[in-house]
Enzyme design. Structure first.
Site, PDB file in Angstrom:
ATOM      1  N   LYS A 164       0.830  -1.214   0.000  1.00 40.20           N
ATOM      2  CA  LYS A 164       0.000   0.000   0.000  1.00 40.20           C
ATOM      3  C   LYS A 164       0.868   1.269   0.000  1.00 40.20           C
ATOM      4  CE  LYS A 164      -3.701  -2.430  -0.241  1.00 40.20           C
ATOM      5  NZ  LYS A 164      -4.309  -3.235   0.783  1.00 40.20           N
TER       6      LYS A 164
HETATM    7  C1  LIG Z   1      -5.356  -4.308   1.103  1.00 42.25           C
HETATM    8  C2  LIG Z   1      -6.826  -4.187   1.252  1.00 42.25           C
HETATM    9  C3  LIG Z   1      -7.511  -4.589   2.402  1.00 42.25           C
HETATM   10  C4  LIG Z   1      -6.896  -5.416   3.481  1.00 42.25           C
HETATM   11  O1  LIG Z   1      -5.826  -4.879   4.115  1.00 42.25           O
HETATM   12  P1  LIG Z   1      -4.961  -5.781   5.123  1.00 42.25           P
HETATM   13  O2  LIG Z   1      -4.169  -4.751   5.855  1.00 42.25           O
HETATM   14  O3  LIG Z   1      -4.157  -6.698   4.280  1.00 42.25           O
HETATM   15  O4  LIG Z   1      -5.909  -6.507   6.017  1.00 42.25           O
HETATM   16  C5  LIG Z   1      -8.860  -4.316   2.499  1.00 42.25           C
HETATM   17  N1  LIG Z   1      -9.528  -3.721   1.513  1.00 42.25           N
HETATM   18  C6  LIG Z   1      -8.929  -3.344   0.379  1.00 42.25           C
HETATM   19  C7  LIG Z   1      -9.723  -2.658  -0.669  1.00 42.25           C
HETATM   20  C8  LIG Z   1      -7.560  -3.592   0.202  1.00 42.25           C
HETATM   21  O5  LIG Z   1      -6.960  -3.264  -0.951  1.00 42.25           O
END
Ligand SMILES: *Cc1c(COP(=O)(O)O)cnc(C)c1O
Length: 378
Positions: free
Chosen positions: A183
């Site tokens: 991210k």
């Molecule tokens: C990455 C992501 C998540 C989950 O995040 P984690 O930290 O891996 O639990 C949830 N929703 C969306 C849209 C994502 O891209």
């Protein structure tokens, strides 16, 4: 030739210093030093009263649904196009996910489709700011408020995006973020829940700490709950990244701009939308090909991979993946959510890591153009 990765962070001396400081010093009486700084700075950045650091975005959604009191018999509406983490916590609390279509103009949850999916059992909606795009929140919140339904904003992919001057995560009862390594802002693994609601904040604080009453020193739990915490080292990393957030978002927008310019002369290729009065933080630049190319996304991904370029498929509609085969099946949902099915089939995420360079973007676009020419002449 060096492989071009799909996604990844930007780590500088600042991050290394903060994490070293946390691991050296943040024990005993200093254990929560970075949590407090990170949570305050994050709440201020998003424009929310409270921010709760968590081990993941998945846990943030789980806590939000639990704190809202959702359980068996309740329905939660989610858009078809998202990562499964948006929807999986609905199952954790025993509720039922209901899949809604997206808008072509935003690739995000459609307010019209949302309205069509409402039933007396609907208790919440989780909207998703897909790839940094934001949905029409005035319309979505209008539908939710008219029916007294909570909206949770999944802003996992959208830190730094804006809707009518408000930052992603500021819409609805709660906003949730992911700091996974892929991210825009990372803590390795991590997440955040933000809200303006005193009640929701208090309930989340109890549920994230094994049901201990606030301020409990006697290890005397009121209820069975969860253990969802972030470590000091992660909070330190998050704070350093947050202090650089304007640069990180600017870099994502720059990467998008390289692709936009390099692909401007090809017809039938569209990129992430940025409707008026929104700002897109472009977590991943995504191409959607016109159907006339007759080039399925899986084939395009293979062609890119052969040239050393990593890519990802546009998320498959949730109703089409094996995990949700018990929800009625693809044939039922494909008819209801046609825009999501069409968009998903034609889309591929391009390399958008924070270590991208204009040269690498040029290489990706040359290969992509070559793939499209070959597909057209096929
Ligand atoms: C990455 C992501 C998540 C989950 O995040 P984690 O930290 O891996 O639990 C949830 N929703 C969306 C849209 C994502 O891209």
């Amino acid at each position: 030739m060096e492989r071009i990765p799909i996604s990844g962070p930007s780590i500088t001396e600042k991050e290394i210093q903060y994490v070293s400081d946390a691991v050296t010093r943040c024990w005993y009486g200093n254990a929560n030093l970075y949590h407090e700084k990170f949570r305050e700075a994050f709440a201020a950045y998003v424009g929310r009263k409270y921010a709760v650091p968590l081990p993941s975005c998945t846990s943030a959604i789980h806590l939000a649904l639990s704190a809202l009191g959702l359980g068996p018999g309740d329905e939660v509406i989610v858009p078809e196009l998202t990562w499964i983490a948006t929807a999986a916590p609905i199952t954790y609390v025993g509720a039922t996910p209901v899949f809604a279509d997206v808008d072509d103009a935003t690739w995000c949850l459609s307010a019209d489709s949302l309205a069509e999916r409402l039933t007396p059992q609907t208790k919440a909606v989780i909207s998703v700011d897909l790839y940094g795009n934001v949905p029409d929140y005035d319309a979505l919140l209008g539908v939710c408020r008219a029916r007294g339904i909570a909206l949770i904003e999944d802003a996992a992919e959208a830190i730094g995006s804006e809707y009518r001057g408000r930052r992603a995560g500021a819409m609805g009862e709660a906003g949730v973020f992911s700091f996974h390594g892929s991210k825009t802002l990372t803590t390795g693994e991590g997440g955040m829940l933000v809200t303006d609601s005193d009640d929701l904040f208090r309930r989340v604080s109890v549920l994230q700490d094994h049901g201990r009453p606030r301020g409990d020193r006697l290890f005397f739990n009121d209820e069975v709950a969860f253990k969802y915490k972030m470590s000091s080292m992660q909070a330190a990393l998050g704070l350093a990244q947050l202090e650089r957030i304007d640069d990180l978002v600017a870099r994502k927008r720059e990467i998008f701009e390289w692709y936009r310019r390099l692909l401007a002369d090809i017809e039938g290729v569209s990129l992430n939308p940025e409707p008026p009065q929104t700002k897109n933080s472009y977590w991943m630049t995504t191409v959607v090909l016109d159907e006339r190319f007759r080039l399925p996304k899986e084939r395009l991904m293979e062609m890119l991979a052969a040239a050393g370029i990593d890519s990802r498929p546009f998320f498959y509609p949730l109703s089409s993946i094996p995990a949700y085969s018990a929800m009625g099946g693809e044939e039922v949902w494909r008819r209801k959510n046609q825009r999501a099915y069409r968009l998903s089939a034609q889309g591929v995420n391009l390399p958008s890591a924070l270590n991208m360079t204009e040269d690498k973007a040029r290489r990706v676009c040359e290969v992509l153009k070559d793939c499209l020419t070959r597909a057209r002449n096929h």
